[in-house]
Design a protein around this motif. Structure first.
Motif, PDB file in Angstrom:
ATOM      1  N   UNK A 100       0.844  -1.204   0.000  1.00 46.99           N
ATOM      2  CA  UNK A 100       0.000   0.000   0.000  1.00 46.99           C
ATOM      3  C   UNK A 100       0.882   1.259   0.000  1.00 46.99           C
ATOM      4  N   UNK A 154       2.070   4.925   0.837  1.00 48.00           N
ATOM      5  CA  UNK A 154       1.751   5.873   1.901  1.00 48.00           C
ATOM      6  C   UNK A 154       2.202   7.281   1.525  1.00 48.00           C
ATOM      7  N   UNK A 155       3.246   7.362   0.695  1.00 46.81           N
ATOM      8  CA  UNK A 155       3.727   8.672   0.270  1.00 46.81           C
ATOM      9  C   UNK A 155       4.202   8.587  -1.170  1.00 46.81           C
ATOM     10  N   UNK A 175      13.911  12.149  -2.526  1.00 44.58           N
ATOM     11  CA  UNK A 175      13.411  12.162  -1.150  1.00 44.58           C
ATOM     12  C   UNK A 175      13.818  13.395  -0.355  1.00 44.58           C
ATOM     13  N   UNK A 176      14.835  14.132  -0.798  1.00 40.61           N
ATOM     14  CA  UNK A 176      15.276  15.291  -0.026  1.00 40.61           C
ATOM     15  C   UNK A 176      14.496  16.550  -0.394  1.00 40.61           C
ATOM     16  N   UNK A 223       5.304  15.870  -2.375  1.00 43.11           N
ATOM     17  CA  UNK A 223       4.353  14.773  -2.230  1.00 43.11           C
ATOM     18  C   UNK A 223       3.130  15.033  -3.110  1.00 43.11           C
ATOM     19  N   UNK A 258      10.082   7.607   7.978  1.00 41.90           N
ATOM     20  CA  UNK A 258      10.698   7.813   9.290  1.00 41.90           C
ATOM     21  C   UNK A 258       9.646   8.199  10.326  1.00 41.90           C
ATOM     22  N   UNK A 273      16.940  16.651   7.969  1.00 46.63           N
ATOM     23  CA  UNK A 273      17.411  15.267   7.852  1.00 46.63           C
ATOM     24  C   UNK A 273      18.279  14.877   9.041  1.00 46.63           C
ATOM     25  N   UNK A 293      18.497  15.567  15.487  1.00 43.01           N
ATOM     26  CA  UNK A 293      18.161  14.476  16.389  1.00 43.01           C
ATOM     27  C   UNK A 293      16.859  14.714  17.156  1.00 43.01           C
ATOM     28  N   UNK A 313      10.964  27.560   5.389  1.00 48.48           N
ATOM     29  CA  UNK A 313      10.132  27.808   4.204  1.00 48.48           C
ATOM     30  C   UNK A 313       8.968  28.726   4.556  1.00 48.48           C
ATOM     31  N   UNK A 358      -7.613   4.282  -1.530  1.00 49.10           N
ATOM     32  CA  UNK A 358      -6.171   4.366  -1.391  1.00 49.10           C
ATOM     33  C   UNK A 358      -5.725   5.814  -1.229  1.00 49.10           C
ATOM     34  N   UNK A 359      -6.227   6.692  -2.122  1.00 44.22           N
ATOM     35  CA  UNK A 359      -5.694   8.057  -2.166  1.00 44.22           C
ATOM     36  C   UNK A 359      -5.867   8.842  -0.873  1.00 44.22           C
ATOM     37  N   UNK A 408      -5.393   7.881   1.995  1.00 40.51           N
ATOM     38  CA  UNK A 408      -4.473   7.466   3.045  1.00 40.51           C
ATOM     39  C   UNK A 408      -3.063   7.949   2.792  1.00 40.51           C
ATOM     40  N   UNK A 409      -2.896   8.823   1.796  1.00 42.65           N
ATOM     41  CA  UNK A 409      -1.552   9.287   1.460  1.00 42.65           C
ATOM     42  C   UNK A 409      -1.117  10.415   2.370  1.00 42.65           C
ATOM     43  N   UNK A 410       0.162  10.384   2.736  1.00 45.79           N
ATOM     44  CA  UNK A 410       0.721  11.484   3.516  1.00 45.79           C
ATOM     45  C   UNK A 410       1.113  12.603   2.567  1.00 45.79           C
ATOM     46  N   UNK A 411       0.774  13.818   2.953  1.00 48.76           N
ATOM     47  CA  UNK A 411       1.252  14.974   2.218  1.00 48.76           C
ATOM     48  C   UNK A 411       2.144  15.733   3.176  1.00 48.76           C
ATOM     49  N   UNK A 412       3.349  16.019   2.756  1.00 49.16           N
ATOM     50  CA  UNK A 412       4.217  16.788   3.642  1.00 49.16           C
ATOM     51  C   UNK A 412       5.265  17.480   2.816  1.00 49.16           C
ATOM     52  N   UNK A 413       5.872  18.448   3.460  1.00 45.71           N
ATOM     53  CA  UNK A 413       6.902  19.226   2.824  1.00 45.71           C
ATOM     54  C   UNK A 413       8.226  18.465   2.994  1.00 45.71           C
ATOM     55  N   UNK A 414       9.096  18.520   1.978  1.00 49.07           N
ATOM     56  CA  UNK A 414      10.340  17.753   2.004  1.00 49.07           C
ATOM     57  C   UNK A 414      11.269  18.223   3.123  1.00 49.07           C
ATOM     58  N   UNK A 415      12.230  17.472   3.560  1.00 50.42           N
ATOM     59  CA  UNK A 415      12.642  16.151   3.078  1.00 50.42           C
ATOM     60  C   UNK A 415      11.761  15.019   3.621  1.00 50.42           C
ATOM     61  N   UNK A 416      11.827  13.875   2.922  1.00 49.72           N
ATOM     62  CA  UNK A 416      10.952  12.754   3.266  1.00 49.72           C
ATOM     63  C   UNK A 416      11.723  11.610   3.915  1.00 49.72           C
ATOM     64  N   UNK A 417      13.029  11.789   4.105  1.00 46.59           N
ATOM     65  CA  UNK A 417      13.821  10.768   4.793  1.00 46.59           C
ATOM     66  C   UNK A 417      14.534  11.449   5.959  1.00 46.59           C
ATOM     67  N   UNK A 418      14.984  10.635   6.904  1.00 47.30           N
ATOM     68  CA  UNK A 418      15.652  11.184   8.082  1.00 47.30           C
ATOM     69  C   UNK A 418      16.860  10.325   8.424  1.00 47.30           C
ATOM     70  N   UNK A 419      17.847  10.963   9.042  1.00 46.18           N
ATOM     71  CA  UNK A 419      19.098  10.268   9.347  1.00 46.18           C
ATOM     72  C   UNK A 419      18.928   9.166  10.383  1.00 46.18           C
ATOM     73  N   UNK A 422      18.652  10.479  16.881  1.00 45.86           N
ATOM     74  CA  UNK A 422      17.641  10.994  17.797  1.00 45.86           C
ATOM     75  C   UNK A 422      18.308  11.466  19.080  1.00 45.86           C
TER      76      UNK A 422
END
Lengths: 441, 329
Positions: free
Chosen positions: A323, A325-326, A332-333, A337, A361, A415, A418, A428, B1-2, B4-15, B18
């Motif tokens: 499924x 999700x995004x 990705x940076x 979306x 994440x 990114x 922590x 932004x 399906x649609x 359930x999609x996340x909409x967000x501002x980039x970036x979409x990955x994280x290091x 924590x």
């Protein structure tokens, strides 16, 4: 002449590049979908004005929307067929925008009036006009009209052309494949660009994680006085300002443009498109896009007709693996979306990246512990946490004083954080506030 | 399906970095020094460590409850404060004093300001200094190490720095120092706070933090460097009155302070230039207090005083941005 040393800029970071899914896949032509949705707004600047009506038959490469003003380009039909609708359709920007919907006739027939030219026989002004008429925009994702960059004012002397083959966004491999498979088109485009700008120094900047492309282009470029520069794998190496710094040691003045330090930057894909536009007379109606991400069954690099719905691209890659999700257009940076897979791929679509819920994440923002990592990774040397704190308090002047407007929104700060704070997102937001306040004054 | 999609501002990955991971790594880095001090000082050190750590966790939980905030124990910061506090107390600290220290550190040092990230002063040092001023007797009764299983009894003794100060005050001269003294300092065989005794163990932990990129070199190097250079100048001027720089380095809380206390992210500057300035300031104040102050040891005061300067330092050490245009003169 080439140097083996990897150059770079100060700051940045190195996220997992995740390019292995598609880097080895040769470019594949994507079959035409049942309908193409071609928006009139596909570039930075004024949207084009639609000039076709429902029922009209169009040929591939025919203008369907005309440029409005200097910072604008025309839009062309990506295949031959019938215009079945002219209406607002959901755009990658997230809202319905005027679009031309074409039902392909299957013949994929080029407009016969389009004729190629020998660039040697044309002067710079003519070449520039042909580039504009072909709708060439920056294909790295920013989609800035190419002819505008090629028209520096008289007082800005340009001495160097930089070709962006960095592709520093994780997952994306479209430019990598292009450099491996279409070197002669890129080199031809570079020579045309050099002629238009009247420069004789051209540098192709490529990140060191593409050694095959570096080696191949070095071999191909050797007879043409084009330098291939290996760059350290460091995000955002492909951001215009960082690329200029890495390749030449020059810095674009704050608030200025590359032309202010004598440089024009174009993406390698743009160079290849310029070659087609001049030599074959073919406007920008297709591009290479990487379809990838854990939710895609088989990652691929597809040559797609502009206006192809994302769902069609996914189907071409074996469909979805779980499924989604995004859905991200771009990397990705910095990618955007999407609301739906029914939006079309446009000229700026360098990639389509789909994540499932489990790939995202977990972000539970905590307080800033002032670790300073955002500062050490910021390629502009800003203090993201300070600006973001001002942004949360809507302190527009303070944020501006900390140079918020210089932020290139690369996302390194968010990114690395922590405390998982949405730093670039806050910046932004306040950039919008600063610009709004300046407009009011 | 649609839908359930996340909409967000980039970036979409994280290091994946924590806050709790950062805190956990600092705790790991303190393990060699902690374990060695338990070996040297035995049960008293263990009980100080336990009371401080559990006390800090309890007071953190209590304040979260009172302030109706989500429980923050899992971020690891309260546990770390507890361990750091314990390492800064004499091993003979009575249980009620340790507990009071924990309360001061968490309630007055941290939570009144809004919790993690908002405290201007290092909470563990706030507690240590409050205790030092309020309970000078208990806070300066030092004992010699009595390694576990050695059968030796702990005896009351002065710290090397204290011994030096007393001698200088009484005779105007440094006491004679046997060469074997330095080996003892290096390993931690001397009287002192729970955690400040073994230079080697602290250095090991500090290098681990540098290697893991939890801290940068700027503060430890500028702090220790300033102490060595300044201590060295005084020593060259009058070697009979001022101790040599190596003595400065190995005794007292310099290594603990430079690697673990001054580098506390919340209370130190965020820019590299600022960190260097901060470290130099800490070093300068430490030497001045050690040689001319009323207390034999100055690391805690030096760091707290520099903590107070952190906002100012941050303000005046803003990095030059990419492509910054110099204002027209």
């Amino acid at each position: 002449m080439t140097t083996m040393k990897q150059k770079t800029f100060a700051g940045g970071l190195h996220p997992p590049d995740s390019k292995k899914y598609s880097a080895h896949k040769p470019i594949e032509r994507c079959p035409l979908p049942d309908e193409l949705i071609i928006p009139a707004a596909q570039h930075i600047g004024a949207p084009a004005e639609i000039c076709v009506a429902v029922g009209e038959r169009v040929k591939k490469g025919q203008v369907i929307a005309v440029a409005k003003g200097f910072v604008s380009v025309p839009i062309h039909a990506s295949t031959s067929g019938e215009v079945i609708a002219v209406e607002p359709r959901l755009h990658p920007m997230g809202r319905p925008l005027p679009s031309v919907v074409i039902k392909p006739d299957g013949a994929d027939q080029w407009d016969e009036t389009l004729k190629g030219n020998d660039p040697e026989q044309l002067d710079a002004a003519t070449l520039k006009n042909l580039i504009r008429d072909a709708g060439i925009v920056g294909l790295g994702g920013a989609t800035f009209p190419a002819h505008v960059k090629l028209s520096p004012p008289q007082d800005k002397a340009i001495d160097t052309l930089i070709l962006n083959g960095v592709e520093c966004e994780p997952f994306l491999t479209a430019d990598h494949r292009l450099m491996l498979e279409e070197a002669e088109r890129i080199i031809d485009g570079i020579k045309i660009l050099c002629k238009v700008l009247a420069v004789d120094k051209a540098i192709i900047g490529i990140e060191a994680n593409k050694p095959d492309a570096i080696e191949y282009l070095r071999k191909e470029c050797a007879p043409h006085q084009i330098q291939v520069q290996s760059l350290k794998v460091q995000y955002p190496q492909g951001a215009e300002k960082q690329l200029i710094d890495a390749c030449t040691g020059r810095q674009v003045p704050s608030g200025g443009l590359p032309m202010d330090c004598g440089i024009v930057v174009q993406n390698v894909g743009t160079a290849a498109a310029i070659s087609d536009a001049i030599r074959l007379g073919r406007p920008l109606v297709e591009r290479i896009t990487t379809i990838t991400g854990p939710a895609v069954v088989e990652a691929k690099n597809l040559l797609i007709a502009i206006g192809t719905p994302l769902s069609h691209l996914v189907a071409q890659c074996g469909g979805l693996n779980g499924e989604p999700a995004k859905i991200i257009m771009g990397g990705p940076m910095m990618g955007q979306t999407q609301l739906s897979l029914e939006v079309p791929a446009i000229r700026g679509t360098s990639g389509l990246l789909i994540f499932r819920e489990e790939d995202l994440p977990q972000m539970k923002a905590g307080p800033c512990i002032r670790c300073g990592r955002c500062i050490s990774v910021c390629p502009i040397h800003l203090q993201p946490t300070t600006i973001a704190a001002y942004a949360r308090l809507e302190l527009v002047d303070e944020a501006a004083d900390y140079h918020a407007l210089d932020c290139i929104e690369c996302g390194c700060c968010t990114y690395i954080c922590p405390a998982t704070l949405p730093l670039v997102q806050s910046i932004r937001h306040i950039k919008g506030g600063i610009l709004a306040k300046r407009r009011k004054l | 399906m649609d839908n359930q999609l996340y909409l967000s501002s980039s970036p979409h990955i994280h290091s994946g970095e924590t806050t709790d991971k950062v805190m956990r790594l600092v705790i790991y880095a303190l393990l060699p020094a902690t374990l060695l001090s338990i070996y040297f000082f035995g049960l008293p050190a263990l009980s100080v460590l336990l009371i401080c750590t559990l006390g800090c966790l309890a007071f953190e939980a209590l304040s979260c409850k009172l302030l109706k905030q989500p429980l923050t124990l899992s971020d690891g910061s309260a546990a770390l404060t507890g361990i750091l506090l314990a390492l800064n107390l004499p091993p003979s600290t009575p249980w009620w004093l340790s507990l009071l220290g924990a309360a001061i550190a968490i309630l007055i040092g941290k939570q009144v300001y809004g919790g993690l990230g908002y405290n201007p002063f290092n909470p563990a040092l706030v507690a240590r200094v409050v205790l030092l001023i309020s309970f000078p007797v208990q806070m300066t009764s030092w004992t010699t190490p009595a390694p576990l299983g050695s059968g030796i009894d702990a005896v009351t003794a002065a710290t090397p720095l204290g011994e030096m100060q007393t001698a200088v005050m009484l005779t105007g001269k440094l006491p004679e120092l046997a060469i074997s003294g330095y080996t003892d300092y290096l390993l931690g065989h001397m009287a002192g706070s729970v955690g400040e005794v073994s230079a080697l163990a602290l250095l090991l932990g500090g290098l681990f933090l540098l290697f893991k990129k939890i801290i940068s070199w700027h503060i430890p190097v500028s702090f220790i460097g300033t102490v060595l250079v300044l201590g060295g100048i005084f020593w060259l001027v009058d070697a009979g009155r001022y101790p040599n720089p190596i003595f400065h380095l190995l005794t007292g809380g310099l290594l603990l302070g430079a690697f673990f206390m001054a580098t506390d992210m919340v209370t130190s500057p965020v820019t590299c230039k600022g960190m260097l300035l901060f470290g130099c300031g800490c070093g300068l104040l430490t030497v001045l207090i050690r040689l001319f102050g009323g207390y034999p040891e100055g690391v805690s005061f030096a760091i707290l005083l520099m903590n107070a300067c952190t906002p100012l330092i941050d303000r005046y050490t803003r990095p030059k941005i990419y492509g910054q245009v110099e204002p027209q003169a």
